[in-house]
Scaffold this motif. Structure first.
Motif, short mmCIF file in Angstrom:
data_model
loop_
_atom_site.label_atom_id
_atom_site.label_comp_id
_atom_site.label_asym_id
_atom_site.label_seq_id
_atom_site.Cartn_x
_atom_site.Cartn_y
_atom_site.Cartn_z
N ARG A 126 18.42 28.26 45.24
CA ARG A 126 18.49 26.93 44.65
C ARG A 126 18.87 25.92 45.73
N ARG A 147 16.90 19.52 32.92
CA ARG A 147 16.89 20.63 33.88
C ARG A 147 17.60 20.29 35.19
N THR A 148 18.37 19.23 35.22
CA THR A 148 19.18 18.92 36.39
C THR A 148 20.62 19.30 36.10
N THR A 172 23.59 17.88 42.85
CA THR A 172 22.62 18.19 41.80
C THR A 172 21.79 19.40 42.22
N ARG A 223 18.25 21.68 40.56
CA ARG A 223 17.25 21.90 39.52
C ARG A 223 17.32 23.34 39.01
#
Length: 299
Positions: free
Chosen positions: A3, A263-264, A288, A290
């Motif tokens: 990620r 979706r954040t 942040t 996703r």
């Protein structure tokens, strides 16, 4: 899969209580003693001050914002007109600073507290969970919780899940029609907690310490691990489905799913959680990331 973490805002002191509301993020900053909004592009705007230290927040059905005032153990209400006023006094039922909270679809606020003086070095004690009704009435609805922290309500409004930071897991309750909590059960256990009243010994046992958290549409919970310097996605039962470490030198203390598609994941990060280190240092950041599965439920 790996990620990617992106820095959205820098220069905070200690961010907590993140929420997505009306197209922007809302966050508390403990030691700037204020609530801020942040656009998806990272523009931070001061909204109002909370002199006794803000934490969790949520919105009532009339659009009012309720925010925790930690040190005096009150809730404040900011009306649609922008006026901030007293909403409820929980000092008689809270054994430590007020903490995180969640509001259900009827405007009932469920709020936890530390249970003991964390920064003052007191020995650990269990804490209660309180419900504040729309008329301001305060009722203790659960006791014996191990540092009740981030809380979520399932989309159908029937289940409250509460993170226990010093309990290495989550406890669930069924929300009865009158707002009382019944059928208490373990939602997810991530290890056996040692028998101790020393908070640093308990947190140093290497178990996850779930702090702020958020529910997704598959019924999993993303949580900030206050000791493990990561965010993790946990399944009902307690199995860790995914774990994402923080950048070197940062811990994670709260997170929330939001953004235009849910979706954040917004993450509140700082080098540590100790007041004497964070009170004047501007080292906290908002990150942040996703994710694949969108937000669900409350907050």
């Amino acid at each position: 899969m790996a990620r990617e973490l992106t820095t959205l805002v820098t220069g905070g002191r200690f961010y907590e209580g993140p929420r997505w509301h009306d197209g922007q993020w809302w966050v508390s900053d403990f030691y700037r003693r204020a609530v801020y909004t942040v656009t998806p592009e990272g523009v931070e705007t001061h909204q109002f001050d909370v002199e006794e230290q803000p934490s969790g927040m949520g919105w009532l059905p009339d659009g009012s914002l309720v925010v925790v005032s930690m040190k005096d153990r009150h809730l404040l209400r900011r009306g649609p007109d922008g006026v901030v006023e007293h909403y409820a006094d929980l000092s008689a039922v809270a054994g430590g600073h007020l903490n995180d909270m969640v509001v259900d679809d009827r405007g009932r606020v469920y709020v936890g507290n530390f249970g003991f003086d964390l920064m003052g070095g007191d020995g650990m004690a269990t804490a209660s969970l309180a419900r504040v009704d729309p008329d301001g009435t305060v009722t203790v609805v659960a006791e014996g919780l191990n540092f009740p922290n981030g809380s979520v309500i399932t989309p159908d409004g029937t289940t409250l899940v509460v993170a226990e930071t010093t309990g290495a897991g989550f406890v669930a309750f069924t929300i009865a029609d009158d707002g009382s909590l019944v059928d208490r059960r373990v939602w997810g256990s991530m290890g056996e907690v040692p028998e101790t009243t020393d908070v640093m010994e308990a947190l140093g046992a290497g178990l996850p310490a779930p702090d702020g958290c958020t529910l997704d549409a598959e019924g999993h919970i993303w949580f900030a691990d206050a000791i493990g310097a990561r965010v993790a996605r946990v399944a009902p039962g307690g199995e860790i489905a995914e774990s994402v470490p923080m950048p070197e030198g940062l811990g994670a203390f709260a997170c929330q799913l939001g953004g235009s598609d849910g979706r954040t994941l917004l993450i509140c990060a700082a080098p540590d959680f100790f007041e004497h280190n964070r009170a004047n240092a501007e080292e906290a950041v908002l990150l942040t990331m996703r994710v694949d599965v969108p937000h669900a439920g409350r907050p």
